[in-house]
Design an enzyme around this catalytic site. Structure first.
Site, PDB file in Angstrom:
ATOM      1  N   LYS A 157       5.153  99.728  25.609  1.00  0.00           N
ATOM      2  CA  LYS A 157       6.483  99.475  24.780  1.00  0.00           C
ATOM      3  C   LYS A 157       5.588  98.711  23.794  1.00  0.00           C
ATOM      4  O   LYS A 157       6.086  98.751  22.593  1.00  0.00           O
ATOM      5  CB  LYS A 157       7.256  98.738  25.678  1.00  0.00           C
ATOM      6  N   THR A 158       4.726  97.841  23.806  1.00  0.00           N
ATOM      7  CA  THR A 158       4.298  97.079  22.761  1.00  0.00           C
ATOM      8  C   THR A 158       3.428  98.065  21.858  1.00  0.00           C
ATOM      9  O   THR A 158       3.691  97.974  20.506  1.00  0.00           O
ATOM     10  CB  THR A 158       3.067  96.181  23.195  1.00  0.00           C
ATOM     11  N   ASP A 161      11.277  92.276  20.418  1.00  0.00           N
ATOM     12  CA  ASP A 161      10.526  92.470  21.750  1.00  0.00           C
ATOM     13  C   ASP A 161      10.980  92.125  22.795  1.00  0.00           C
ATOM     14  O   ASP A 161      11.870  90.767  22.919  1.00  0.00           O
ATOM     15  CB  ASP A 161       8.867  92.090  21.486  1.00  0.00           C
ATOM     16  N   GLU A 162      11.005  92.591  24.182  1.00  0.00           N
ATOM     17  CA  GLU A 162      11.440  91.771  25.284  1.00  0.00           C
ATOM     18  C   GLU A 162      12.888  91.234  25.203  1.00  0.00           C
ATOM     19  O   GLU A 162      13.164  90.205  25.639  1.00  0.00           O
ATOM     20  CB  GLU A 162      10.639  90.462  25.574  1.00  0.00           C
ATOM     21  N   GLN A 205      12.568  93.569  34.411  1.00  0.00           N
ATOM     22  CA  GLN A 205      11.659  92.607  34.007  1.00  0.00           C
ATOM     23  C   GLN A 205      12.265  91.185  33.617  1.00  0.00           C
ATOM     24  O   GLN A 205      11.445  90.324  32.948  1.00  0.00           O
ATOM     25  CB  GLN A 205      10.424  93.018  33.198  1.00  0.00           C
ATOM     26  N   ARG A 234       1.665  94.296  38.067  1.00  0.00           N
ATOM     27  CA  ARG A 234       0.378  93.943  37.222  1.00  0.00           C
ATOM     28  C   ARG A 234      -0.589  94.524  37.696  1.00  0.00           C
ATOM     29  O   ARG A 234      -1.552  94.351  36.976  1.00  0.00           O
ATOM     30  CB  ARG A 234       0.541  92.319  37.335  1.00  0.00           C
TER      31      ARG A 234
END
Length: 783
Positions: free
Chosen positions: A61-62, A248-249, A283, A630
DNA sequence: CAGACAGCACTTTTT
DNA sequence: GTGCTGTCTG
């Protein structure tokens, strides 16, 4: 982020159409679209209109956000100064900036890329007078906030024991997170604190902030919202400025941030807003801090006609890891529903679940495994231990120190939170902003100058009556006879010093100024005189502070930076295992991930479930999802059968989440059973369907198993109450009163000893080495 | 006014 | 078990 340079205006007006014929200002440094999959590509190319990118863990996504910004610039759709890009952490903002820079040349100056807070601060400083502040207002940290609240509580004669300042700070924070000004707080909320004084305190607190020319973190957003609402012409200026907005996020945004964004997005009708939010509802792990998952769930309603692109192709983990994570998260309700898949690494290593006797054995086991992987050629940097709560870290640290295993702890006590750093900053703040009363109070007697409570009280009295800052009050008071001669001369000298420093601040670079201040104030001498172990470290921290100031030309610029950018690049200590909380692991990845402490009560955390019920449990589950995802190659989960919490031994059962993992990818080892604990029953009950079949928290398999286990124990002996905590015995019931006074016994931790007292299943034992201790019967064996 | 002891509370964390 | 805060005492 913290540059205080004047803002260059965008050159020229709308450029969208004309620029194509003109020489584009920016060129692509590399083929920036290379390697994007079709969904990612679409998310980059759909620049206009609202867009929601739902991106699962590890789906790039980044990368999408960065490429999108590069694309907007390279297409000449907007100048860098016309792009608003918001993140939650400075780290994310920094990384994003750096990566855009590798795509685009010449380097674009993305001045509106930063955190919600830093961007808000920037806006507020430009229009400070409209929100009753001076442009050089101070940004308060939590410490100052608490001290300010304590003063207000004292002024209102509120018993701080009954109504702790911390609690009120928490409420303030919650109100501000929800975008509520004092007048907007619902009576039920404001009435709760201190028998109805909560609302008034909020008013007083805000008023006090204005008099000391300060804003707390919540204010940065809240006052920005107020600014926009009360000054449509100001808002309109930003509407004209920001052609593209990226967030973002987004799942972590709270109500205030949501309102802030919505105001800024109103420059165009909602269906045409150029706003792109990226996030993953699975998340969302900051609900306890006011984040509203709902924001992302209702994006399509807020912006009708919004496009939704799901990124589900995971480039990070093995199929087994993804299956485990997906199966676990499927137990949550109210998801937007994504399924991660991968076309790399079929299968891969199984997720391992190991039960150990106690947290010490857990640390030992993990230590051994790390060393083994290291021998196989894995770098320590590729491994991480992700814990639920920071108190779990110590055991690992201790073990690794004994082993001589290099480790790094992420997110420990932050640099800026250290006492000596705060003291130094208080001096600097006061030099930069003489009306900073909180800074003044902090350092007036540090180092000790013989100026105690009595003197401070007198100064505060004067300051309040004359409505002047404390430093100003000092100037007045030294002219009078009100102070004792000793204090008077001390204060006179202090004021003179501050005048001197303020004078030199104009010519000296900040890093030299701080050295002079620390030397001349006697702060360094104080540390030298202090023979304790820490003082040397404190000196080094102050040197580090001075060094970190070398990059700053102005004191103001540095202070802005330090109050907003509180993270510190952890100095790379070479090859080291990372120890950190699950929360701070979001966004990172490691080949091997250890997830210790998967016990009911620890993870999921009991408190989270008590306080937020089912929602709390779901957030914990998302945390588990974050943890598992992770891992690139290997995920190793463990649970201890016994854990000491607040100095008290507690037995524990494996986390209910273990039962929610797909058994076919989990490999179970039980080291704990060797010590006579009960074994892991096996999550083999294999309930891994998509929808959560359980009505409430208390109907999940793990919970039911816990209940069953408890019931078993109840038959064998009374539950032991110690303090407020119910200590659950691990006794399985077949040897309930098997010890006699004087009997020789063995305890895994304390060694051999003799029973000197018996109370139910609690035995007092005189250990040969560890002294007399009370322990639960189930923790000992016959010697 | 400063140092010493007792009592208590104690997830997660950015800004 | 630990660390912080607040009170007591010199």
């Amino acid at each position: 982020m913290a540059d205080t340079a004047p803002l260059p205006r965008p050159q020229g007006g709308p450029i969208t159409s004309q620029l194509k014929s003109r020489q584009p200002k920016f060129r692509a440094a590399v083929d920036y679209m290379a390697g994007l999959n079709p969904e990612q590509r679409e998310a980059v190319l759909l620049t206009d209109g609202p867009l929601l990118v739902l991106a699962g863990a590890g789906t790039g996504k980044t990368r999408v956000l960065i490429t999108r910004i590069a694309h907007i610039l390279l297409q000449g759709r907007a100048w860098p100064s016309e792009i608003l890009a918001v993140t939650f952490t400075n780290k994310a903002a920094r990384e994003m900036k750096e990566r855009v820079n590798t795509f685009v040349t010449p380097l674009p100056e993305l001045q509106w890329m930063g955190t919600f807070h830093s961007i808000s601060a920037k806006i507020l400083r430009r229009h400070a007078e409209l929100v009753d502040l001076n442009p050089n207002f101070t940004i308060l940290d939590t410490d100052d906030q608490i001290r300010l609240i304590k003063q207000l509580l004292a002024a209102e004669n509120i018993d701080e024991k009954r109504w702790p300042a911390r609690q009120f700070a928490g409420m303030l924070d919650a109100w501000k997170n929800r975008g509520l000004l004092p007048k907007d707080v619902p009576p039920a909320d404001s009435g709760f604190f201190a028998n109805g004084k909560g609302g008034k305190l909020y008013y007083d607190y805000q008023a006090r902030l204005k008099t000391v020319n300060a804003a707390d973190f919540g204010d940065l957003l809240l006052e920005c919202i107020r600014l926009f609402r009360e000054n449509p012409e100001v808002l309109a200026e930003y509407h004209r400025r920001f052609k593209y907005m990226l967030v973002d996020e987004y799942q972590d945004s709270n109500t205030a941030q949501y309102l802030w964004l919505r105001l800024l997005a109103q420059g165009k009708p909602a269906p045409e807003a150029n706003i792109c939010v990226v996030g993953d509802d699975d998340q969302s792990i900051y609900g306890w801090r006011g984040a509203e998952v709902d924001n992302i769930l209702r994006f399509e309603t807020d912006f009708p006609g919004a496009k939704v692109i799901k990124l589900e192709r995971n480039y990070r983990s093995t199929a087994n890891i993804l299956k485990a994570a997906s199966t676990l998260i499927a137990y949550n309700e109210g998801r937007l529903g994504k399924t991660l898949f991968t076309d790399i690494a079929e299968g891969g290593e199984a997720i391992s679940f190991t039960q150990v006797y106690d947290s010490e054995e857990e640390a030992r086991t993990i230590g051994e495994e790390i060393e083994q992987y290291q021998r196989q050629g894995d770098a320590l940097n590729s491994m991480a231990i992700l814990v639920r709560a920071s108190y779990q870290m110590r055991e690992f640290e201790e073990r690794f120190i004994t082993l001589g295993l290099n480790y790094r702890v992420v997110g420990g006590p932050r640099f800026y939170e250290r006492k000596e750093i705060r003291d130094a900053l208080a001096y600097l703040r006061l030099v930069a902003q003489p009306s900073d009363d909180l800074a003044f109070e902090r350092i007036i007697n540090v180092p000790k100058r013989g100026l105690g409570d009595a003197t401070v009280k007198m100064l505060m009295e004067t300051a309040r009556h004359q409505r002047i800052p404390l430093l100003q009050a000092v100037r007045l008071m030294v002219q009078t006879e009100d102070l004792k001669p000793k204090q008077r001369s001390t204060l006179r000298a202090l004021v003179a010093q501050f005048d001197d420093w303020a004078y030199r601040a104009d010519s000296l670079p900040p890093y030299q100024l701080v050295e002079h201040i620390l030397e001349e104030s006697g702060y360094m001498d104080m540390l030298t005189a202090d023979k304790s172990v820490e003082s040397q470290g404190r000196k080094e921290n102050l040197k580090e502070l001075s060094r970190s100031m070398e990059d700053f030309e102005s004191l103001g610029g540095f202070l802005e930076h330090i109050s907003l950018v509180m993270d510190r690049d952890s100095a790379d200590s070479g090859d080291a295992v990372t120890i950190m909380t699950l929360h701070s692991a979001k966004g990172l990845e490691f080949d091997t991930v250890f997830l210790p402490g998967w016990e009911d009560g620890t993870f999921p955390s009991q408190r989270s479930m008590d306080e937020s019920g089912r929602a709390g449990l779901e957030e914990e589950r998302r945390l588990g999802y974050v943890g598992i995802t992770r891992g690139r190659k290997r995920v190793r989960i463990s649970a201890a059968q016994n854990r000491r919490i607040h100095g008290l031994w507690q037995s524990a059962i494996p986390s209910r989440f273990i039962d929610e993992l797909p058994p076919d990818v989990v490999e179970v080892t039980d080291r704990g059973s060797a010590y006579g604990g009960y074994g892991y029953g096996g999550g083999a009950s294999s309930r891994f369907n998509k929808a959560d079949p359980f009505e409430s928290v208390y109907e999940t398999p793990g919970w039911q198993r816990a209940r069953a286990n408890q019931a078993n124990r109840r038959g064998s002996g009374p539950l032991t109450i110690e303090g407020d905590l119910v200590a659950r015995s691990v006794d399985l019931g077949n040897q309930s009163s098997g010890y006699a006074l004087g009997e020789r016994v063995f305890h895994l931790k304390f060694g051999y000893g003799e029973v000197i007292q018996i109370e139910g299943n609690k035995l007092t034992i005189d250990f040969e080495k560890a002294g007399t201790k009370k322990v639960l019967e189930s923790f000992i064996k016959k010697g």
